[in-house]
Design a protein around this motif. Structure first.
Motif, PDB file in Angstrom:
ATOM      1  N   ALA A 153     -71.199  29.109 -34.684  1.00 24.45           N
ATOM      2  CA  ALA A 153     -71.028  28.046 -35.683  1.00 24.45           C
ATOM      3  C   ALA A 153     -69.580  27.600 -35.746  1.00 24.45           C
ATOM      4  CB  ALA A 153     -71.499  28.528 -37.058  1.00 24.45           C
ATOM      5  N   ASN A 154     -68.635  28.568 -35.700  1.00 24.64           N
ATOM      6  CA  ASN A 154     -67.217  28.202 -35.718  1.00 24.64           C
ATOM      7  C   ASN A 154     -66.871  27.261 -34.577  1.00 24.64           C
ATOM      8  OD1 ASN A 154     -66.744  29.731 -37.937  1.00 24.64           O
ATOM      9  ND2 ASN A 154     -65.935  31.506 -36.819  1.00 24.64           N
ATOM     10  N   TRP A 155     -67.319  27.627 -33.398  1.00 23.45           N
ATOM     11  CA  TRP A 155     -66.983  26.819 -32.219  1.00 23.45           C
ATOM     12  C   TRP A 155     -67.663  25.463 -32.269  1.00 23.45           C
ATOM     13  CZ3 TRP A 155     -63.929  27.734 -27.849  1.00 23.45           C
ATOM     14  CH2 TRP A 155     -63.203  28.938 -27.913  1.00 23.45           C
ATOM     15  N   VAL A 156     -68.941  25.496 -32.623  1.00 24.09           N
ATOM     16  CA  VAL A 156     -69.719  24.260 -32.546  1.00 24.09           C
ATOM     17  C   VAL A 156     -69.259  23.262 -33.616  1.00 24.09           C
ATOM     18  CG1 VAL A 156     -72.030  23.355 -32.979  1.00 24.09           C
ATOM     19  CG2 VAL A 156     -71.721  25.239 -31.392  1.00 24.09           C
ATOM     20  N   THR A 157     -68.984  23.767 -34.835  1.00 23.05           N
ATOM     21  CA  THR A 157     -68.593  22.836 -35.901  1.00 23.05           C
ATOM     22  C   THR A 157     -67.127  22.432 -35.797  1.00 23.05           C
ATOM     23  OG1 THR A 157     -68.031  24.620 -37.437  1.00 23.05           O
ATOM     24  CG2 THR A 157     -70.274  23.763 -37.542  1.00 23.05           C
ATOM     25  N   GLN A 158     -66.334  23.181 -35.022  1.00 24.92           N
ATOM     26  CA  GLN A 158     -64.920  22.803 -34.914  1.00 24.92           C
ATOM     27  C   GLN A 158     -64.621  22.199 -33.539  1.00 24.92           C
ATOM     28  OE1 GLN A 158     -62.629  26.191 -36.381  1.00 24.92           O
ATOM     29  NE2 GLN A 158     -64.149  26.423 -38.001  1.00 24.92           N
ATOM     30  N   SER A 159     -64.424  23.063 -32.534  1.00 24.76           N
ATOM     31  CA  SER A 159     -64.000  22.550 -31.228  1.00 24.76           C
ATOM     32  C   SER A 159     -64.987  21.542 -30.648  1.00 24.76           C
ATOM     33  CB  SER A 159     -63.827  23.719 -30.250  1.00 24.76           C
ATOM     34  OG  SER A 159     -62.997  24.693 -30.821  1.00 24.76           O
ATOM     35  N   VAL A 160     -66.271  21.912 -30.665  1.00 24.20           N
ATOM     36  CA  VAL A 160     -67.260  21.049 -30.013  1.00 24.20           C
ATOM     37  C   VAL A 160     -67.386  19.730 -30.769  1.00 24.20           C
ATOM     38  CG1 VAL A 160     -69.692  20.782 -29.386  1.00 24.20           C
ATOM     39  CG2 VAL A 160     -68.546  22.986 -29.037  1.00 24.20           C
ATOM     40  N   LEU A 161     -67.535  19.816 -32.098  1.00 22.52           N
ATOM     41  CA  LEU A 161     -67.713  18.610 -32.895  1.00 22.52           C
ATOM     42  C   LEU A 161     -66.505  17.680 -32.758  1.00 22.52           C
ATOM     43  CD1 LEU A 161     -69.720  17.220 -34.679  1.00 22.52           C
ATOM     44  CD2 LEU A 161     -68.814  18.458 -36.647  1.00 22.52           C
ATOM     45  N   ARG A 162     -65.317  18.295 -32.750  1.00 21.70           N
ATOM     46  CA  ARG A 162     -64.105  17.473 -32.634  1.00 21.70           C
ATOM     47  C   ARG A 162     -64.103  16.734 -31.294  1.00 21.70           C
ATOM     48  NH1 ARG A 162     -60.272  21.303 -32.884  1.00 21.70           N
ATOM     49  NH2 ARG A 162     -60.310  21.432 -30.615  1.00 21.70           N
ATOM     50  N   GLU A 163     -64.428  17.453 -30.214  1.00 19.80           N
ATOM     51  CA  GLU A 163     -64.433  16.827 -28.890  1.00 19.80           C
ATOM     52  C   GLU A 163     -65.507  15.746 -28.788  1.00 19.80           C
ATOM     53  OE1 GLU A 163     -62.598  16.897 -26.204  1.00 19.80           O
ATOM     54  OE2 GLU A 163     -61.124  18.283 -27.028  1.00 19.80           O
ATOM     55  N   VAL A 164     -66.675  16.048 -29.360  1.00 22.24           N
ATOM     56  CA  VAL A 164     -67.773  15.071 -29.310  1.00 22.24           C
ATOM     57  C   VAL A 164     -67.326  13.788 -30.010  1.00 22.24           C
ATOM     58  CG1 VAL A 164     -70.056  14.537 -30.256  1.00 22.24           C
ATOM     59  CG2 VAL A 164     -69.681  16.705 -29.075  1.00 22.24           C
ATOM     60  N   ASN A 165     -66.676  13.951 -31.167  1.00 26.61           N
ATOM     61  CA  ASN A 165     -66.225  12.772 -31.911  1.00 26.61           C
ATOM     62  C   ASN A 165     -65.120  12.042 -31.166  1.00 26.61           C
ATOM     63  OD1 ASN A 165     -68.046  13.246 -33.929  1.00 26.61           O
ATOM     64  ND2 ASN A 165     -66.605  14.384 -35.220  1.00 26.61           N
ATOM     65  N   GLU A 166     -64.170  12.826 -30.610  1.00 33.41           N
ATOM     66  CA  GLU A 166     -63.064  12.178 -29.909  1.00 33.41           C
ATOM     67  C   GLU A 166     -63.554  11.432 -28.682  1.00 33.41           C
ATOM     68  OE1 GLU A 166     -59.840  14.851 -29.022  1.00 33.41           O
ATOM     69  OE2 GLU A 166     -59.335  15.007 -31.164  1.00 33.41           O
ATOM     70  N   ARG A 167     -64.526  12.022 -28.015  1.00 31.75           N
ATOM     71  CA  ARG A 167     -65.044  11.389 -26.804  1.00 31.75           C
ATOM     72  C   ARG A 167     -66.087  10.317 -27.112  1.00 31.75           C
ATOM     73  NH1 ARG A 167     -64.472  14.764 -21.911  1.00 31.75           N
ATOM     74  NH2 ARG A 167     -62.689  16.101 -22.386  1.00 31.75           N
ATOM     75  N   GLN A 168     -66.415  10.193 -28.391  1.00 29.80           N
ATOM     76  CA  GLN A 168     -67.411   9.217 -28.846  1.00 29.80           C
ATOM     77  C   GLN A 168     -68.670   9.285 -27.997  1.00 29.80           C
ATOM     78  OE1 GLN A 168     -65.241   5.480 -28.992  1.00 29.80           O
ATOM     79  NE2 GLN A 168     -64.651   5.950 -31.085  1.00 29.80           N
ATOM     80  N   THR A 169     -69.156  10.495 -27.865  1.00 31.37           N
ATOM     81  CA  THR A 169     -70.371  10.701 -27.084  1.00 31.37           C
ATOM     82  C   THR A 169     -71.345  11.502 -27.930  1.00 31.37           C
ATOM     83  OG1 THR A 169     -71.064  12.398 -25.524  1.00 31.37           O
ATOM     84  CG2 THR A 169     -68.764  12.269 -25.920  1.00 31.37           C
ATOM     85  N   GLY A 170     -72.563  11.594 -27.504  1.00 31.60           N
ATOM     86  CA  GLY A 170     -73.526  12.446 -28.192  1.00 31.60           C
ATOM     87  C   GLY A 170     -73.411  13.859 -27.646  1.00 31.60           C
TER      88      GLY A 170
END
Lengths: 152, 510
Positions: free
Chosen positions: B369-386
């Protein structure tokens, strides 16, 4: 204009006046042969019962109200004539009051067919020129209508 | 004045069918090409006949079942008559006394966010009807014509009516958000509020509690009185729902203090008000003399529909886990906080699937959860991808986290691997299991479990930094910094905390 009101399908006129007496009347008017138990298990039995209250004579206000709901402007002359003609139509319909319907199950539709569906497949629409062809007024893209008072 | 806000919501949601509800015109939001998606049926031309779209009815059943509704074994459609330019037939095909579903509920998370503390908001009914067209009014004030686009006419529309169980503006927003989430999960609607796929009206009044004669409002005999019900129309964002209800509660309280008008008084009827999102106020829309009289009657053009238990059972088998259930399960099975579970679930089904795969693969839900809600979510948003296009798939992130959980990698080194996987992807190297191993090898990130190697590095550092060692012995612990730096340069994968402690121990031993 008069023809518009008179020319409405018969059921519309009946429905239009039904609420003058009973808001639950229209659905009740249509009997259906489905079993009563299926109705009881759904939302409302009340509005499926047959309710035809005795006619009181139509008033000028009744006519004005129905005309307003149909967005029709009627003159005083026309109100008198419509009151008589529609009164006669309703009188005629009220002859149904004489039928003993106790034990007759309500009916939602005149034909005993259910579940007619079509597949969810898009088909071609009309070209815009054809869609707008009958419009009294258009700008070539939209139907144009007299300004609607925007509440805001 | 003490009062309770009482709210019921009517939500209209456009269903994601390919074609319209009663004709084959395409069901697509297309305001740029007005009046190009119409035919004799949705234009209401004489002689045309509607035929029910089976997918529209199926999506309606799915939604009603997800809302825990009773499905009526027999249902029919009625004509709701009113004249407005966006309604070419002069009536809307809707459902009146025999809707296809009734009496359900939707659980809304408690405002405190506690798990399991949800409230059940009862659903009165859900019925299937057709949408109207779209009017555009001349805003110039010169009284120009209104323009009518009938592309939307006949879009399948599900109306979901709640009971007046909602008790605050924020709970109304929470209800709408939960409904939005559910409908999106089910795939029955895109719920795009900007495009009008999800629209909301709110019925609001106050229950004012008796004040026992203290004179600050309420009835003096200690009884509760209700203010007149107001329907606020066109709340087309979550924020609008919340702010409009809060505004209306305040307005009704003031009006009651001034007039004392209450529900049931002679001449008091339901009022319709609009919402002005620019000025954040509600405004009176229609008086009673214009109150609608819809003269419903059964539509003779459409035959009734009967629903059988086998049909419902088939749908039930296809239903996936609902978001609320999944949220509870994540909290329970993976020991997540209610907050983390909500963040993951609110990202949508694909994101929740990603989390679940990572959590199962690494065996530690909290770490995942830590990784997915932080690193992954941030990258997904920055990359504007799903999440489904995210470069690091769950079966690659999972093994990275498994090494962290298994104390083969520090969290810091894990982040380094994560970053290398992403930058490598951007240079054309596909993230994979073998890539993880080579990155760890290449950058010397493996956690040093061998104390011999660590001690050798520490001793070497101690030998080079007499001054720092002396400072540490005098109690200046910050002097450990240069020693740490030296050791960590040698042992890249080492856990910094472990190294620090070991240095202090060695300095004090020698």
């Amino acid at each position: 204009m008069l023809a518009m009101l008179i020319g409405l399908p018969f059921t519309w006129i009946v429905a239009a006046f039904s609420n003058v007496n009973s808001p639950d009347w229209p659905s009740g008017f249509f009997l259906r042969r489905q079993s009563l138990s299926s109705i009881r298990s759904t939302a409302s039995l009340k509005s499926c019962t047959l309710v035809l209250t005795p006619m009181s004579p139509l008033t000028t206000d009744d006519i004005r109200k129905v005309a307003a709901l149909a967005r029709l402007k009627v003159s005083d002359d026309e109100i008198g004539r419509l009151k008589q003609q529609l009164g006669e139509i309703l009188q005629y319909v009220h002859r149904l009051d004489n039928v003993d319907t106790s034990g007759v199950e309500p009916m939602a539709h005149a034909v005993e067919v259910t579940n007619v569906f079509r597949a969810d497949e898009p088909r071609e629409s009309l070209p815009r020129e054809q869609a707008l062809a009958n419009a009294p007024q258009t700008d070539g893209r939209y139907f144009l209508v007299p300004p609607i008072l925007n509440d805001q | 004045m003490k009062y309770t806000v009482v709210v019921g919501l009517e939500v209209h949601v456009q269903l994601l069918t390919r074609s319209k509800i009663f004709c084959g015109c395409v069901n697509r939001f297309n305001p740029d090409e007005p009046n190009t998606q119409t035919c004799p049926v949705c234009l209401g031309l004489p002689g045309s006949l509607p035929v029910m779209n089976d997918e529209a009815f199926r999506l309606s059943l799915i939604t009603a079942m997800a809302l825990n509704c009773q499905i009526a074994p027999f249902t029919k459609w009625d004509r709701k008559q009113y004249y407005y330019p966006d309604l070419p037939k002069g009536y809307q095909i809707s459902q009146y006394d025999l809707p296809f579903s009734h009496d359900g509920w939707l659980e809304v998370a408690d405002e405190s966010g506690d798990a399991g503390g949800g409230r059940k908001i009862r659903i009165n009914r859900a019925h299937l009807e057709e949408d109207a067209g779209k009017n555009t009014h001349d805003e110039s004030g010169r009284g120009g014509d209104s323009r009518v686009d009938l592309n939307r006419t006949g879009t399948p529309l599900l109306e979901i009516v709640s009971e007046p169980d909602i008790r605050s503006a924020s709970e109304a927003k929470a209800y709408l958000e939960e409904l939005h989430l559910l409908l999106t999960y089910l795939g029955v609607s895109d719920c795009n509020m900007q495009e009008g796929s999800l629209r909301c009206d709110a019925n609001v009044n106050l229950h004012i509690h008796g004040d026992g004669g203290t004179g600050d409002g309420g009835s003096s005999d200690g009884e509760t009185v209700a203010t007149p019900i107001v329907e606020v129309k066109n709340l087309n964002s979550f924020r609008a729902v919340e702010t409009a209800i809060a505004y209306e509660a305040e307005r009704q309280q003031q009006e009651f203090a001034q007039t004392g008008r209450k529900l049931g008084d002679p001449g008091v009827s339901k009022e319709t008000r609009g919402w002005n999102a620019d000025r954040n106020i509600t405004f009176a829309q229609r008086g009673k003399e214009e109150a609608s009289d819809y003269r419903y009657f059964p539509d003779p053009d459409l035959v009734p529909v009967t629903v059988h238990e086998e049909q419902l059972a088939a749908i039930r088998r296809e239903l996936r886990e609902f978001p609320a259930a999944r949220r509870s399960r994540f909290i329970q099975d993976f020991e997540l906080s209610a907050y983390d579970a909500a963040v993951i679930i609110n990202q949508g089904e694909a994101f929740a699937n990603y989390f679940e795969a990572v959590a199962q693969s690494c065996g530690d839900g909290k770490q995942a959860a830590n990784w997915v809600t932080q690193s992954v979510l941030r990258e997904v948003n920055e990359r504007q991808t799903g999440i489904s296009e995210f470069p690091i798939p769950a079966d690659v992130l999972g093994p990275v986290l498994r090494r962290i959980v298994g104390a083969e990698l520090t969290v810091k080194s894990g982040r380094e691997v994560f970053d290398h996987l992403l930058s490598g992807y951007d240079d054309g190297i596909e993230p994979s299991g073998s890539r993880i191993a080579s990155l760890i090898e290449e950058h010397g990130l493996a956690m040093t479990a061998d104390t011999g190697e660590m001690d050798a590095a520490i001793d070497a550092a101690i030998a080079e930094h007499d001054r720092a060692v002396a400072d540490i012995r005098e109690g200046k612990l910050q002097a450990v910094g240069p020693l740490m730096g030296k050791v960590m340069r040698v042992l890249k994968g080492a856990d910094a905390q472990v190294v620090r402690q070991r240095i202090l121990d060695r300095v004090n031993e020698t």
